[in-house]
Design an enzyme around this catalytic site. Structure first.
Site, mmCIF file in Angstrom:
data_model
loop_
_atom_site.group_PDB
_atom_site.id
_atom_site.type_symbol
_atom_site.label_atom_id
_atom_site.label_comp_id
_atom_site.label_asym_id
_atom_site.label_seq_id
_atom_site.Cartn_x
_atom_site.Cartn_y
_atom_site.Cartn_z
ATOM 1 N N HIS A 109 -3.328 -8.632 1.090
ATOM 2 C CA HIS A 109 -2.560 -7.572 0.408
ATOM 3 C C HIS A 109 -1.206 -8.097 -0.054
ATOM 4 C CE1 HIS A 109 -4.685 -3.781 0.491
ATOM 5 N NE2 HIS A 109 -4.961 -3.871 1.766
ATOM 6 N N GLN A 156 0.813 -1.225 0.000
ATOM 7 C CA GLN A 156 0.000 0.000 0.000
ATOM 8 C C GLN A 156 0.844 1.271 0.000
ATOM 9 O OE1 GLN A 156 -2.588 -1.539 3.397
ATOM 10 N NE2 GLN A 156 -4.090 -0.425 2.180
ATOM 11 N N CYS A 206 -10.934 -0.624 3.187
ATOM 12 C CA CYS A 206 -9.492 -0.673 2.920
ATOM 13 C C CYS A 206 -9.001 0.744 2.647
ATOM 14 C CB CYS A 206 -9.231 -1.570 1.710
ATOM 15 S SG CYS A 206 -7.499 -1.658 1.233
ATOM 16 N N LEU A 207 -7.854 1.088 3.218
ATOM 17 C CA LEU A 207 -7.309 2.438 2.994
ATOM 18 C C LEU A 207 -6.993 2.681 1.519
ATOM 19 C CD1 LEU A 207 -4.891 2.708 6.065
ATOM 20 C CD2 LEU A 207 -7.144 3.772 5.805
ATOM 21 N N HIS A 257 -7.032 -9.782 6.033
ATOM 22 C CA HIS A 257 -7.049 -8.678 5.062
ATOM 23 C C HIS A 257 -5.620 -8.277 4.665
ATOM 24 C CE1 HIS A 257 -8.829 -4.725 3.578
ATOM 25 N NE2 HIS A 257 -7.557 -4.410 3.678
ATOM 26 N N GLU A 258 -4.743 -8.126 5.666
ATOM 27 C CA GLU A 258 -3.372 -7.676 5.382
ATOM 28 C C GLU A 258 -2.574 -8.758 4.642
ATOM 29 O OE1 GLU A 258 -3.047 -4.635 5.667
ATOM 30 O OE2 GLU A 258 -4.695 -4.273 7.048
HETATM 31 ZN ZN LIG Z 1 -6.439 -2.914 2.814
#
Ligand SMILES: [Zn+2]
Length: 169
Positions: free
Chosen positions: A138, A50, A92-93, A134-135
Site C-alpha cells: 500500500h 487508505q 483488502c478494506l 500487503h501493507e
Molecule cells: Zn489493503
C-alpha cells in the site's frame, strides 16, 4: 475517530507514500484514528493511504483489538529479507467483497520505526508476514489485485466498474 476508507479507484491508493520524518503528537493522532478505523472495519491491517494520507505509516493487529500485545504501529517499514513463499486468499478494506489467492513471502524481516521514531525490527511469518507485505505494498501504491494475473485483474476491475456505474462502489 473512525475515518472513511478509500476504495479502489482513489488516486491516493496508487501514489507512493512519503517517509515519515516528524514524529510528533499529530502523527500519534493519525495512528490512533487509523487503529480505530481498522478495528471498526473490522480489519487486521491499515495503511495511511487508505485514509487518504500518503505517508509511510501502517497499523497491524491480527487480533483486531482482542489482544493489546498484538497491536503494531510501524513507520517507514521496509522488507529487508524474505524466505520462501505462501499462497493464500487475501482481501483488502479498499477492495471490499473481493478476495483472491496472492503469493507472498512465507517469512520476512521488516525494519522501520515506532511512533516515536525509534528503530524497530520484526521477524514475521505466515499471516503476519502476509499482512506486512500487503501493507508495505500500500505504501508503494500497490494493491493486492496488482499481484494477480492480468486476466484476473481485468475481471475484478470490470466488476468494480459495473458496481461504480450502479452507484454501489
Ligand atoms: Zn489493503
Amino acid at each position: 475517530m473512525v475515518l472513511p476508507i478509500l476504495k479502489y479507484g482513489a488516486q491516493e491508493l496508487k501514489t507512493p507514500s512519503k517517509k515519515v520524518d516528524v514524529f510528533n503528537g499529530e502523527l500519534e493522532k493519525i495512528a490512533k484514528n487509523m487503529i480505530e478505523t481498522m478495528y471498526s472495519a473490522p480489519g487486521i491491517g491499515l495503511a495511511a493511504p487508505q485514509i487518504g494520507l500518503n505517508i509511510c505509516l501502517t497499523t497491524i493487529d491480527l487480533s483486531v483489538g482482542e489482544d493489546p500485545t498484538q497491536l503494531l504501529i510501524l513507520c517507514n517499514p521496509e522488507i529487508v529479507d524474505t524466505v520462501g513463499e505462501q499462497k493464500s486468499e487475501e482481501g483488502c478494506l479498499s477492495i471490499p467483497d473481493f478476495t483472491d489467492t496472492v503469493v507472498r513471502p512465507r517469512k520476512l524481516t521488516v525494519r522501520g520505526q515506532n511512533i516515536h521514531g525509534e528503530d524497530l525490527r520484526f521477524d514475521a511469518e505466515e499471516l503476519l508476514a502476509r499482512c506486512f507485505s500487503h501493507e508495505i505494498d500500500h505504501l508503494n501504491g500497490i494493491l493486492f489485485i496488482d499481484r494477480l494475473s492480468a486476466l484476473k485483474k481485468t475481471l475484478i476491475r470490470n466488476k468494480i466498474k459495473k458496481l461504480a456505474k450502479a452507484g454501489n462502489w
